[in-house]
Scaffold this motif. Structure first.
Motif, PDB file in Angstrom:
ATOM      1  N   PRO A 166      30.476  33.982   2.760  1.00 18.53           N
ATOM      2  CA  PRO A 166      29.851  33.448   3.984  1.00 18.53           C
ATOM      3  C   PRO A 166      29.293  34.583   4.837  1.00 18.53           C
ATOM      4  CG  PRO A 166      32.071  32.561   3.657  1.00 18.53           C
ATOM      5  CD  PRO A 166      31.913  33.681   2.688  1.00 18.53           C
ATOM      6  N   GLN A 167      28.242  34.273   5.570  1.00 15.71           N
ATOM      7  CA  GLN A 167      27.657  35.242   6.499  1.00 15.71           C
ATOM      8  C   GLN A 167      27.319  34.544   7.813  1.00 15.71           C
ATOM      9  OE1 GLN A 167      24.834  38.326   4.985  1.00 15.71           O
ATOM     10  NE2 GLN A 167      24.728  37.029   3.155  1.00 15.71           N
ATOM     11  N   ASP A 168      27.285  35.335   8.873  1.00 14.36           N
ATOM     12  CA  ASP A 168      26.884  34.849  10.192  1.00 14.36           C
ATOM     13  C   ASP A 168      25.779  35.734  10.724  1.00 14.36           C
ATOM     14  OD1 ASP A 168      28.820  32.721  10.484  1.00 14.36           O
ATOM     15  OD2 ASP A 168      30.328  34.285  10.712  1.00 14.36           O
ATOM     16  N   GLY A 169      24.847  35.140  11.455  1.00 11.44           N
ATOM     17  CA  GLY A 169      23.761  35.905  12.050  1.00 11.44           C
ATOM     18  C   GLY A 169      23.158  35.161  13.214  1.00 11.44           C
ATOM     19  N   GLU A 170      22.117  35.723  13.765  1.00  3.43           N
ATOM     20  CA  GLU A 170      21.476  35.127  14.934  1.00  3.43           C
ATOM     21  C   GLU A 170      19.975  35.340  14.863  1.00  3.43           C
ATOM     22  OE1 GLU A 170      21.710  35.488  19.824  1.00  3.43           O
ATOM     23  OE2 GLU A 170      23.351  36.208  18.573  1.00  3.43           O
ATOM     24  N   ILE A 171      19.233  34.322  15.254  1.00  2.22           N
ATOM     25  CA  ILE A 171      17.769  34.386  15.303  1.00  2.22           C
ATOM     26  C   ILE A 171      17.330  34.071  16.723  1.00  2.22           C
ATOM     27  CG2 ILE A 171      15.611  33.426  14.403  1.00  2.22           C
ATOM     28  CD1 ILE A 171      17.175  32.530  11.915  1.00  2.22           C
ATOM     29  N   SER A 172      16.447  34.866  17.276  1.00  2.00           N
ATOM     30  CA  SER A 172      15.893  34.618  18.611  1.00  2.00           C
ATOM     31  C   SER A 172      14.400  34.332  18.469  1.00  2.00           C
ATOM     32  CB  SER A 172      16.114  35.822  19.536  1.00  2.00           C
ATOM     33  OG  SER A 172      17.492  36.030  19.757  1.00  2.00           O
ATOM     34  N   VAL A 173      13.963  33.188  18.925  1.00  2.00           N
ATOM     35  CA  VAL A 173      12.559  32.797  18.828  1.00  2.00           C
ATOM     36  C   VAL A 173      12.140  32.171  20.155  1.00  2.00           C
ATOM     37  CG1 VAL A 173      12.682  32.393  16.349  1.00  2.00           C
ATOM     38  CG2 VAL A 173      13.149  30.513  17.914  1.00  2.00           C
TER      39      VAL A 173
ATOM     40  N   ILE B 251      15.612  32.477   5.872  1.00  2.00           N
ATOM     41  CA  ILE B 251      16.450  32.373   7.067  1.00  2.00           C
ATOM     42  C   ILE B 251      17.334  33.610   7.204  1.00  2.00           C
ATOM     43  CG2 ILE B 251      18.349  31.057   8.095  1.00  2.00           C
ATOM     44  CD1 ILE B 251      17.053  28.538   6.912  1.00  2.00           C
ATOM     45  N   LYS B 252      17.841  34.130   6.086  1.00  3.37           N
ATOM     46  CA  LYS B 252      18.671  35.335   6.140  1.00  3.37           C
ATOM     47  C   LYS B 252      17.883  36.535   6.652  1.00  3.37           C
ATOM     48  CE  LYS B 252      22.063  34.299   2.529  1.00  3.37           C
ATOM     49  NZ  LYS B 252      22.551  34.714   1.189  1.00  3.37           N
ATOM     50  N   ILE B 253      16.644  36.635   6.230  1.00  3.76           N
ATOM     51  CA  ILE B 253      15.804  37.735   6.718  1.00  3.76           C
ATOM     52  C   ILE B 253      15.611  37.622   8.232  1.00  3.76           C
ATOM     53  CG2 ILE B 253      13.423  38.612   6.718  1.00  3.76           C
ATOM     54  CD1 ILE B 253      13.385  38.036   3.680  1.00  3.76           C
ATOM     55  N   MET B 254      15.332  36.422   8.707  1.00  2.00           N
ATOM     56  CA  MET B 254      15.145  36.218  10.141  1.00  2.00           C
ATOM     57  C   MET B 254      16.425  36.536  10.917  1.00  2.00           C
ATOM     58  SD  MET B 254      13.046  32.615   9.931  1.00  2.00           S
ATOM     59  CE  MET B 254      12.776  32.437  11.687  1.00  2.00           C
ATOM     60  N   ALA B 255      17.599  36.254  10.296  1.00  4.29           N
ATOM     61  CA  ALA B 255      18.881  36.449  10.981  1.00  4.29           C
ATOM     62  C   ALA B 255      19.496  37.810  10.680  1.00  4.29           C
ATOM     63  CB  ALA B 255      19.850  35.349  10.560  1.00  4.29           C
ATOM     64  N   HIS B 256      18.741  38.692  10.000  1.00  2.76           N
ATOM     65  CA  HIS B 256      19.209  40.051   9.684  1.00  2.76           C
ATOM     66  C   HIS B 256      20.493  40.022   8.857  1.00  2.76           C
ATOM     67  CE1 HIS B 256      16.176  41.374  12.525  1.00  2.76           C
ATOM     68  NE2 HIS B 256      16.726  40.591  13.441  1.00  2.76           N
ATOM     69  N   MET B 257      20.529  39.146   7.862  1.00  2.00           N
ATOM     70  CA  MET B 257      21.655  39.069   6.937  1.00  2.00           C
ATOM     71  C   MET B 257      21.294  39.775   5.625  1.00  2.00           C
ATOM     72  SD  MET B 257      22.826  35.089   7.292  1.00  2.00           S
ATOM     73  CE  MET B 257      23.410  34.371   8.822  1.00  2.00           C
TER      74      MET B 257
ATOM     75  N   PRO C 251      12.759  30.187  25.360  1.00  2.00           N
ATOM     76  CA  PRO C 251      13.591  31.040  24.506  1.00  2.00           C
ATOM     77  C   PRO C 251      14.657  30.204  23.803  1.00  2.00           C
ATOM     78  CG  PRO C 251      14.236  31.275  26.810  1.00  2.00           C
ATOM     79  CD  PRO C 251      13.026  30.380  26.800  1.00  2.00           C
ATOM     80  N   ILE C 252      14.732  30.345  22.497  1.00  2.00           N
ATOM     81  CA  ILE C 252      15.688  29.592  21.687  1.00  2.00           C
ATOM     82  C   ILE C 252      16.501  30.570  20.846  1.00  2.00           C
ATOM     83  CG2 ILE C 252      15.988  27.841  19.910  1.00  2.00           C
ATOM     84  CD1 ILE C 252      14.872  26.678  22.465  1.00  2.00           C
ATOM     85  N   ASP C 253      17.809  30.438  20.887  1.00  2.00           N
ATOM     86  CA  ASP C 253      18.689  31.219  20.019  1.00  2.00           C
ATOM     87  C   ASP C 253      19.232  30.298  18.927  1.00  2.00           C
ATOM     88  OD1 ASP C 253      18.403  33.589  21.364  1.00  2.00           O
ATOM     89  OD2 ASP C 253      20.083  33.209  22.718  1.00  2.00           O
ATOM     90  N   LEU C 254      19.238  30.811  17.712  1.00  2.00           N
ATOM     91  CA  LEU C 254      19.785  30.072  16.579  1.00  2.00           C
ATOM     92  C   LEU C 254      20.972  30.848  16.029  1.00  2.00           C
ATOM     93  CD1 LEU C 254      16.367  29.375  14.836  1.00  2.00           C
ATOM     94  CD2 LEU C 254      17.695  27.696  16.085  1.00  2.00           C
ATOM     95  N   ARG C 255      22.168  30.251  16.098  1.00  2.00           N
ATOM     96  CA  ARG C 255      23.360  30.857  15.520  1.00  2.00           C
ATOM     97  C   ARG C 255      23.467  30.370  14.079  1.00  2.00           C
ATOM     98  NH1 ARG C 255      25.583  31.294  20.649  1.00  2.00           N
ATOM     99  NH2 ARG C 255      23.954  32.465  21.719  1.00  2.00           N
TER     100      ARG C 255
END
Length: 587
Positions: A277-284, A263-269, A290-294
């Motif tokens: 803690p880290q925050d990121g975003e995934i667009s699929v 999941i971190k790879i997908m969210a560029h973490m 179109p779905i964005d995952l925060r």
């Protein structure tokens, strides 16, 4: 049918009589469900049967109580919890601690472990024989909780909690083991354009398949959040659907690090950072949508917890008429929106649907002929024809600075994600006074409190009176499932409560529970609303003392409909339940 006549006579019982009555009978009398006369008649019939029948069976035969009321009374008499929706608490790994044949034969479901105690749901908590069998089979102490037979049957007929979902997850794990990969997982870094289910791409590694499957399942079920939670020796995946968290699957605990890394790879973490803690975003894209995952990670004792907020990119296209407004209130709100300038506020706690309402308002404007811009944190949904800016406090791009810049961009309509501080409030009010429509949100419990909140942020009373065009307070409640709904008779307390508000007619509905609604009787959500539109009398008050008590008194004189009023109307329209309204309006 439940007979509630001649009730409320528990106080007439002598101490001796109380001691001789069965505990479940005492509970039913205390609750006003039975009269002493009715209970004595039931005991007489039980004695006439030669004690072959339980008291509860006699009460059901006499139609003096419903099965649900009886089970709740039995639970109270035994001092054990009553769990209406056992599927929300069940852990598929724990369920397997008792054989499937035993679960089906005795209609029991293991829910969880509490230290050395196995908690088991049953519709017959007085059955000591089954308790002993469960303890012998599990080699643990067993504690019963009471659950409706229908809910247990639904879980058993589905092969357990979310059997298909868990089964698919286990297939993926089995593939990993059979492939000889052990604990070393292959993580494939691919540019994802279309998220597909695990069965549609056999070239993917098992961890990639499992993560894709989790995300696809969440989107297909309409989940708003995905929780991936490691614990001591086990792991669970939960989805929040219609505001309620429910357990979906239990991957092996040893997969936690690999799932987290994927999941971190997908969210560029940073996959090497597990202490912060880290925050990121995934667009699929799922099914062409179109779905964005925060994504948010949080280190813990047993590993990193991951929560993904699911944002449907097409969600911003809902019209106001689809949100659950009563026709009269929608007409009044539309008039507020049509004002040429002024500030319009939407209030409510986190998760009450404020952003969805604001996006729907934006979609109601003719964006081809006016300039509409937003400042958000974050941008939750794309709206065609609207310039949307996301704040970046680290770079100095705050709500206040963004709002100042927007005022130099020739705007007609400005949406500010949230009024958080005094500076933003002052600029928003000034923008409203200089000919702009300003939309924003506040965290207040009701509409009148928005005035107090603006005052606390330093906005002068006369400026509030001059700029404020309307305040919409809202909550979200779950809808009665349209596939299994049926008319229901409200109890006397509920009727009295509604009568106080002048509601005498209507057809309340309640869902019986089906596969479509996951046996909850509720599916989907709608809004409860209260709309405050300041008039001259209120503006005169605002220019004076701005006393909140005086404002509320004026609103009552004018027939102001509160969130509770709107909720009761929707109960009587068969759209939701009294319990949903009560839970929403107490916040």
């Amino acid at each position: 049918m439940i007979d509630r006549t001649n009730t409320g006579n528990a106080s007439k019982l002598t101490t001796t009589e109380v001691r001789t009555l069965p505990r479940v009978g005492q509970v039913l009398i205390e609750d006003g469900v039975l009269s002493l006369t009715q209970l004595r008649e039931a005991l007489r019939r039980q004695a006439a049967s030669g004690e072959r029948l339980l008291l509860g069976e006699v009460l059901l035969q006499m139609e003096l109580v419903s099965p649900t009321v009886l089970l709740q009374a039995v639970a109270r008499s035994l001092n054990i919890p009553y769990v209406e929706r056992p599927s929300d608490e069940a852990d598929p790994a724990i369920m397997k601690m008792l054989p499937e044949s035993m679960r089906r034969e005795h209609r029991i479901i293991p829910l969880r472990r509490e230290n050395d105690v196995l908690v088991v749901a049953t519709a017959d908590p007085q059955n000591d024989h089954v308790l002993e069998l469960a303890q012998r089979e599990s080699s643990m102490r067993v504690r019963f909780v009471a659950s409706p037979a229908e809910a247990l049957d639904a879980m058993l007929s589905d092969g357990g909690l979310d059997g298909a979902v868990q089964e698919k997850a286990e297939e993926i794990v089995a593939e990993m083991i059979d492939g000889g990969q052990g604990s070393g997982f292959t993580l494939q870094e691919k540019q994802i354009e279309e998220m597909v289910g695990s069965s549609e791409n056999d070239d993917m590694g098992p961890v990639v398949k499992l993560v894709n499957f989790i995300i696809c399942s969440a989107v297909e079920e309409g989940a708003s959040d995905i929780h991936i939670e490691p614990d001591d020796g086990n792991m669970r995946v939960r989805f929040r659907i219609d505001g309620v968290l429910g357990h979906r699957m239990s991957p092996p605990w040893r997969m936690n690090a690999a799932i987290s890394s994927r999941i971190k790879i997908m969210a560029h973490m940073d996959i090497s950072e597990r202490r912060m803690p880290q925050d990121g975003e995934i667009s699929v894209r799922v099914g062409g949508r179109p779905i964005d995952l925060r994504v948010s990670t949080l280190p813990g004792k047993f590993g990193e917890k991951i929560v993904m907020r699911v944002v449907d990119g097409s969600g911003g296209r809902l019209g106001l008429e689809q949100l659950g407004f009563q026709p009269a209130m929608l007409e009044r709100f539309q008039k507020v929106i049509d004002q040429p300038y002024g500030i319009i506020l939407v209030t409510g706690p986190t998760g009450s649907g404020k952003s969805t309402t604001l996006y729907s308002v934006l979609n109601s404007f003719d964006r081809a002929t006016i300039n509409v811009s937003t400042v958000e944190d974050p941008v939750e949904s794309n709206v065609e024809g609207v310039h949307q800016a996301q704040i970046n406090p680290k770079a100095g791009f705050t709500f206040a600075s963004a709002l100042r810049s927007l005022l130099r961009q020739d705007p007609d309509v400005i949406m500010v994600g949230e009024v958080r501080d005094s500076e933003t409030a002052q600029i928003a009010v000034q923008a409203a006074l200089t000919g702009h429509v300003v939309l924003s949100t506040l965290h207040t419990n009701d509409a009148p409190s928005a005035i107090t909140r603006l005052g606390n942020l330093g906005v002068e009373n006369f400026l509030i009176a001059a700029s404020l065009r309307g305040v919409l307070a809202q909550r979200l409640v779950r809808r009665v499932c349209s596939h299994c709904s049926a008319p229901v008779e409200l109890d006397e307390a509920q009727k009295t409560s509604m009568g106080l508000y002048g509601y005498q007619t209507g057809t309340p509905m309640r869902g019986k529970g089906c596969r479509k609604c996951r046996e909850t009787g509720l599916k989907g959500r709608l809004g409860l609303y209260e709309l405050m539109v300041p008039d001259q009398k209120m503006n005169d008050l605002l220019c004076g003392t701005c006393d909140p008590a005086l404002i509320r008194a004026l609103l009552r004189e004018q027939g102001f409909e509160s969130l509770w009023d709107d909720g009761m109307q929707k109960v009587l329209a068969g759209l939701t339940t009294p319990e949903e309204v009560h839970d929403a309006c107490r916040h």
